[in-house]
Design an enzyme around this catalytic site. Structure first.
Site, PDB file in Angstrom:
ATOM      1  N   HIS A  79      -2.685   4.448   4.712  1.00  0.00           N
ATOM      2  CA  HIS A  79      -3.126   5.786   4.409  1.00  0.00           C
ATOM      3  C   HIS A  79      -4.534   5.944   4.624  1.00  0.00           C
ATOM      4  O   HIS A  79      -5.281   4.809   4.518  1.00  0.00           O
ATOM      5  CB  HIS A  79      -2.942   6.280   2.852  1.00  0.00           C
ATOM      6  CG  HIS A  79      -3.897   5.577   1.659  1.00  0.00           C
ATOM      7  ND1 HIS A  79      -4.874   6.369   1.499  1.00  0.00           N
ATOM      8  CD2 HIS A  79      -3.926   4.576   1.187  1.00  0.00           C
ATOM      9  CE1 HIS A  79      -5.710   5.660   0.693  1.00  0.00           C
ATOM     10  NE2 HIS A  79      -5.001   4.515   0.384  1.00  0.00           N
ATOM     11  N   CYS A  80      -5.276   7.331   4.829  1.00  0.00           N
ATOM     12  CA  CYS A  80      -6.382   7.469   5.152  1.00  0.00           C
ATOM     13  C   CYS A  80      -6.854   8.614   3.984  1.00  0.00           C
ATOM     14  O   CYS A  80      -6.352   8.610   3.045  1.00  0.00           O
ATOM     15  CB  CYS A  80      -6.865   7.855   6.443  1.00  0.00           C
ATOM     16  SG  CYS A  80      -5.987   9.090   7.135  1.00  0.00           S
ATOM     17  N   GLN A  81      -7.822   9.449   4.522  1.00  0.00           N
ATOM     18  CA  GLN A  81      -8.264  10.602   3.818  1.00  0.00           C
ATOM     19  C   GLN A  81      -6.959  11.602   3.805  1.00  0.00           C
ATOM     20  O   GLN A  81      -6.553  12.276   2.691  1.00  0.00           O
ATOM     21  CB  GLN A  81      -9.433  11.112   4.146  1.00  0.00           C
ATOM     22  CG  GLN A  81      -9.988  12.207   3.130  1.00  0.00           C
ATOM     23  CD  GLN A  81     -10.505  11.534   1.652  1.00  0.00           C
ATOM     24  OE1 GLN A  81     -10.591  10.393   1.659  1.00  0.00           O
ATOM     25  NE2 GLN A  81     -10.334  12.496   0.642  1.00  0.00           N
ATOM     26  N   GLY A  83      -4.481  11.806   6.668  1.00  0.00           N
ATOM     27  CA  GLY A  83      -3.299  11.363   7.329  1.00  0.00           C
ATOM     28  C   GLY A  83      -3.335  10.895   8.777  1.00  0.00           C
ATOM     29  O   GLY A  83      -2.620  10.183   9.495  1.00  0.00           O
ATOM     30  N   TYR A 108      -5.589  10.107   0.658  1.00  0.00           N
ATOM     31  CA  TYR A 108      -6.137  10.061  -0.557  1.00  0.00           C
ATOM     32  C   TYR A 108      -6.551  11.574  -1.232  1.00  0.00           C
ATOM     33  O   TYR A 108      -6.421  11.737  -2.307  1.00  0.00           O
ATOM     34  CB  TYR A 108      -7.441   9.246  -0.539  1.00  0.00           C
ATOM     35  CG  TYR A 108      -8.296   8.956  -1.562  1.00  0.00           C
ATOM     36  CD1 TYR A 108      -7.694   7.983  -2.603  1.00  0.00           C
ATOM     37  CD2 TYR A 108      -9.331   9.500  -2.100  1.00  0.00           C
ATOM     38  CE1 TYR A 108      -8.169   7.962  -3.881  1.00  0.00           C
ATOM     39  CE2 TYR A 108     -10.037   9.622  -3.415  1.00  0.00           C
ATOM     40  CZ  TYR A 108      -9.428   8.783  -4.291  1.00  0.00           C
ATOM     41  OH  TYR A 108      -9.893   8.572  -5.483  1.00  0.00           O
TER      42      TYR A 108
END
Length: 117
Positions: A79-81, A83, A108
């Site tokens: 995961h990132c911020q 997608g 996130y």
């Protein structure tokens, strides 16, 4: 609708609660991670995914403090911020043979919004 390489907030929440074999990888920058993270995640910037997932078992364990997931690991989630980097990391992992790698597309941003309610 979620595809085979995506995971929803609800599914991730259930995995975190139930699956001790979950490997959750945060691919954001260190500055982003320092501002908050999903509990239990390990930090591997998206630019390092191919290098770090190519490490042998011992080197991976020493660097991250968790066992390197096997290629057939059912619960490897990136995961990132929001997608996009998570999707890129998922595709890199799949290209290395981690066929069940998935991206938490909400990232996130969604996690922190839902967790703060």
């Amino acid at each position: 609708m979620a595809s085979a390489d995506q995971i929803s907030y609800g599914d991730l929440k259930a995995l975190i609660e139930k699956d001790k074999g979950l490997v959750l990888v945060d691919v954001r920058t260190k500055d982003e991670v320092d501002k908050g993270r999903i509990p239990g995640s390990i930090h591997i910037p998206v630019s390092d995914v191919e290098i770090d997932f190519s490490l042998d078992q011992d080197a991976f364990q020493n660097k991250f403090g968790v066992a390197k997931p096997p290629l057939d690991a059912p619960n490897l989630v990136f995961h990132c911020q929001m997608g996009r980097r998570g999707q890129a990391a998922t595709e890199k992992a799949r290209s290395l043979g981690f066929q069940s790698a998935r991206n938490y597309a909400g990232g996130y941003k969604e996690w922190s919004e839902k967790e703060s309610k």
